[in-house]
Design a protein around this motif. Structure first.
Motif, mmCIF file in Angstrom:
data_model
loop_
_atom_site.group_PDB
_atom_site.id
_atom_site.type_symbol
_atom_site.label_atom_id
_atom_site.label_comp_id
_atom_site.label_asym_id
_atom_site.label_seq_id
_atom_site.Cartn_x
_atom_site.Cartn_y
_atom_site.Cartn_z
ATOM 1 N N ARG A 163 0.948 -1.411 -0.084
ATOM 2 C CA ARG A 163 0.219 -0.159 -0.035
ATOM 3 C C ARG A 163 0.865 1.260 -0.085
ATOM 4 O O ARG A 163 0.830 2.019 -0.772
ATOM 5 N N LEU A 164 1.938 1.295 0.763
ATOM 6 C CA LEU A 164 2.691 2.365 1.124
ATOM 7 C C LEU A 164 3.454 2.466 -0.483
ATOM 8 O O LEU A 164 3.542 3.770 -0.846
ATOM 9 N N ALA A 165 3.979 1.660 -1.074
ATOM 10 C CA ALA A 165 4.701 1.777 -2.149
ATOM 11 C C ALA A 165 3.889 2.346 -3.316
ATOM 12 O O ALA A 165 4.402 2.934 -4.283
ATOM 13 N N ARG A 166 2.858 1.492 -3.354
ATOM 14 C CA ARG A 166 1.774 2.001 -4.476
ATOM 15 C C ARG A 166 1.588 3.494 -4.360
ATOM 16 O O ARG A 166 1.361 4.248 -5.322
ATOM 17 N N GLU A 167 1.282 3.932 -3.118
ATOM 18 C CA GLU A 167 1.116 5.485 -2.927
ATOM 19 C C GLU A 167 2.340 6.380 -3.838
ATOM 20 O O GLU A 167 2.161 7.258 -4.225
ATOM 21 N N LYS A 168 3.397 5.738 -3.190
ATOM 22 C CA LYS A 168 4.630 6.557 -3.587
ATOM 23 C C LYS A 168 4.974 6.400 -5.321
ATOM 24 O O LYS A 168 5.303 7.225 -5.762
ATOM 25 N N LEU A 169 4.661 5.229 -5.596
ATOM 26 C CA LEU A 169 4.765 5.069 -7.072
ATOM 27 C C LEU A 169 3.907 5.819 -7.772
ATOM 28 O O LEU A 169 4.171 6.364 -8.954
ATOM 29 N N GLN A 170 2.534 5.814 -7.423
ATOM 30 C CA GLN A 170 1.614 6.584 -8.123
ATOM 31 C C GLN A 170 1.887 7.900 -8.366
ATOM 32 O O GLN A 170 1.791 8.748 -9.401
ATOM 33 N N ALA A 171 2.688 8.628 -7.240
ATOM 34 C CA ALA A 171 3.237 9.921 -7.259
ATOM 35 C C ALA A 171 4.243 10.237 -8.327
ATOM 36 O O ALA A 171 4.630 11.162 -8.677
ATOM 37 N N LEU A 172 4.890 9.198 -8.654
ATOM 38 C CA LEU A 172 5.929 9.282 -9.757
ATOM 39 C C LEU A 172 5.569 9.235 -11.364
ATOM 40 O O LEU A 172 6.343 9.328 -11.996
ATOM 41 N N VAL A 173 4.283 8.584 -10.949
ATOM 42 C CA VAL A 173 3.733 8.369 -12.710
ATOM 43 C C VAL A 173 3.641 9.677 -13.361
ATOM 44 O O VAL A 173 2.562 10.540 -12.555
ATOM 45 N N PRO A 174 3.878 10.135 -14.457
ATOM 46 C CA PRO A 174 3.685 11.314 -15.213
ATOM 47 C C PRO A 174 2.111 11.480 -15.583
ATOM 48 O O PRO A 174 1.516 10.407 -15.923
ATOM 49 N N THR A 175 1.386 12.480 -15.330
ATOM 50 C CA THR A 175 0.085 12.789 -15.612
ATOM 51 C C THR A 175 -0.049 13.539 -17.086
ATOM 52 O O THR A 175 0.907 14.364 -17.375
#
Length: 67
Positions: free
Chosen positions: A55-67
């Motif tokens: 869960r924590l990694a997914r939140e951090k990775l989502q922030a890295l994804v360009p929008t």
């Protein structure tokens, strides 16, 4: 859960996030997941650590994804 079982679960977390975020380098995913895992290093109850790491990694990775 043994330490080896926990590490195997963490490897599976990395694999799932690699599929979920194909545009991110695997090395970045590994770093984020291992960092999240370290966050829970001193917790006494280990049974839910892989879930919390994911869960924590997914939140951090989502922030890295360009929008």
């Amino acid at each position: 859960m043994t330490r080896d079982e926990e590490l195997l679960h963490i490897d599976h977390v990395i694999d799932r996030q690699d599929v979920r975020y194909p545009d991110l380098p695997r090395e970045s995913i590994e770093q984020v997941v291992h960092s999240a895992h370290e966050h829970f290093a001193n917790r006494k109850v280990r049974d839910f650590v892989p879930l919390l790491v994911e869960r924590l990694a997914r939140e951090k990775l989502q922030a890295l994804v360009p929008t």
